[in-house]
Design a protein around this motif. Structure first.
Motif, PDB file in Angstrom:
ATOM      1  N   VAL A   1       7.924   0.221  -7.038  1.00  0.00           N
ATOM      2  CA  VAL A   1       7.735  -0.413  -5.725  1.00  0.00           C
ATOM      3  C   VAL A   1       8.941  -1.286  -5.399  1.00  0.00           C
ATOM      4  O   VAL A   1       9.487  -1.243  -4.283  1.00  0.00           O
ATOM      5  CB  VAL A   1       6.440  -1.254  -5.700  1.00  0.00           C
ATOM      6  CG1 VAL A   1       6.388  -2.116  -4.441  1.00  0.00           C
ATOM      7  CG2 VAL A   1       5.220  -0.352  -5.769  1.00  0.00           C
TER       8      VAL A   1
ATOM      9  N   LEU B   1       3.130  -5.220  -4.324  1.00  0.00           N
ATOM     10  CA  LEU B   1       3.096  -4.753  -2.944  1.00  0.00           C
ATOM     11  C   LEU B   1       3.167  -5.938  -1.983  1.00  0.00           C
ATOM     12  O   LEU B   1       3.932  -5.931  -1.007  1.00  0.00           O
ATOM     13  CB  LEU B   1       1.828  -3.937  -2.689  1.00  0.00           C
ATOM     14  CG  LEU B   1       1.737  -2.574  -3.375  1.00  0.00           C
ATOM     15  CD1 LEU B   1       0.313  -2.029  -3.273  1.00  0.00           C
ATOM     16  CD2 LEU B   1       2.719  -1.574  -2.769  1.00  0.00           C
TER      17      LEU B   1
ATOM     18  N   THR C   1       5.563  -4.341   0.865  1.00  0.00           N
ATOM     19  CA  THR C   1       5.475  -2.885   0.867  1.00  0.00           C
ATOM     20  C   THR C   1       4.036  -2.445   1.081  1.00  0.00           C
ATOM     21  O   THR C   1       3.110  -3.011   0.488  1.00  0.00           O
ATOM     22  CB  THR C   1       5.992  -2.310  -0.469  1.00  0.00           C
ATOM     23  OG1 THR C   1       7.332  -2.773  -0.684  1.00  0.00           O
ATOM     24  CG2 THR C   1       5.973  -0.796  -0.457  1.00  0.00           C
TER      25      THR C   1
ATOM     26  N   LEU D   1       1.002   0.411   0.717  1.00  0.00           N
ATOM     27  CA  LEU D   1       0.582   1.592  -0.044  1.00  0.00           C
ATOM     28  C   LEU D   1      -0.123   2.515   0.935  1.00  0.00           C
ATOM     29  O   LEU D   1      -1.202   2.196   1.438  1.00  0.00           O
ATOM     30  CB  LEU D   1      -0.343   1.200  -1.193  1.00  0.00           C
ATOM     31  CG  LEU D   1      -0.863   2.361  -2.043  1.00  0.00           C
ATOM     32  CD1 LEU D   1       0.298   3.112  -2.706  1.00  0.00           C
ATOM     33  CD2 LEU D   1      -1.852   1.869  -3.102  1.00  0.00           C
TER      34      LEU D   1
END
Length: 268
Positions: free
Chosen positions: A30, A58, A63, A65
């Motif tokens: 990630v 995350l 970021t 998912l």
């Protein structure tokens, strides 16, 4: 402009994991994706991941998912497996909620020799209708994906986007939609514009890889500016999932994609 979503089982393998599986290296992957400006990632298996660490990473990197699989994956053509499938849907939906993941991927399973196709088709519809009810307490939506039966998934039952959409018409639930994988579709000699036209209400996510080889766009024979322009014409505004095996480093493969898409002006 389409945002990219990188599959962590296949991409950024330079950052740990054995046999292509992200496992506990998912957080490192990630971070690697985020450093290259990729805003979203995807995984297959969630039970092999440290969910607390993944959720924290995350969040820390900003970021998203995008998708993960129902695990274990069901065999929807067989009604005797539906109870196990529904249990997996509930567990996977809870994990998806923890990770902020909006989509859970399911496939139909292998063809059952000697069982009429219409019977297997109806079994898929029945399983997905029940799954839609199971999902009511959760945020995630199921995505049904058809696979190619010529190269990667010999014997798979659902290899037609048209039949996949027919099933979604019959399920008729906003909690069950389509994952359209351009690679599988093109391997099956489908015309993306023709199979999706008039039915994009079910289209939730798109994944890509080049043909032949299932590597990054720009390594095969697909006219990617044309295909991305078709998606724009059809009104698709979601992310583009990168589900391919890179021929070089992950970073270089992303350069290939951006170069291939430059003519269409469609990828960030």
């Amino acid at each position: 402009m389409y945002e990219l979503s990188a599959n962590l089982e296949l991409l950024f393998t330079e950052h740990g994991g054995r046999g292509g599986e992200a496992g506990d290296s998912a957080a490192d992957r990630v971070r690697a994706a985020a450093e290259l400006g990729v805003p979203s990632v995807e995984i297959w298996l969630w039970r092999t991941k440290n969910l607390d660490e993944l959720a924290e990473t995350l969040h820390a990197t900003g970021t998203a998912l995008q998708v993960m699989c129902v695990e274990p994956m069901g065999h929807l053509v067989d009604p005797s497996t539906h109870d196990t499938f529904l249990t997996a849907v509930a567990a996977s939906a809870a994990a998806a909620d923890k990770l902020g993941c909006p989509y859970l991927v399911v496939t139909a399973g292998q063809d059952r020799p000697g069982v009429p196709r219409s019977t297997q088709h109806q079994a898929i519809v029945d399983a997905l209708r029940q799954a839609a009810r199971v999902l009511e307490p959760y945020d995630a939506t199921l995505l049904l994906e058809n696979l190619n039966s010529r190269v990667d998934h010999l014997g798979t039952f659902l290899d037609s986007t048209t039949e996949c959409l027919d099933i979604l018409d019959e399920v008729a639930s906003p909690r069950v939609k389509l994952l359209y994988d351009l690679y599988h579709s093109l391997v099956m000699d489908e015309d993306p514009e023709a199979v999706l036209a008039g039915r994009t209400q079910w289209l939730a996510h798109v994944q890509i890889a080049d043909v032949p080889g299932r590597h990054e766009p720009g390594t095969g024979s697909v006219d990617w500016p044309r295909q991305l322009t078709i998606l724009q014409k059809l009104g698709y505004t979601g992310r583009i999932g990168l589900e391919y095996t890179p021929t070089a480093t992950s970073a270089r493969s992303l350069d290939h994609i951006r170069e291939s898409a430059q003519a269409a002006g469609s990828v960030q």
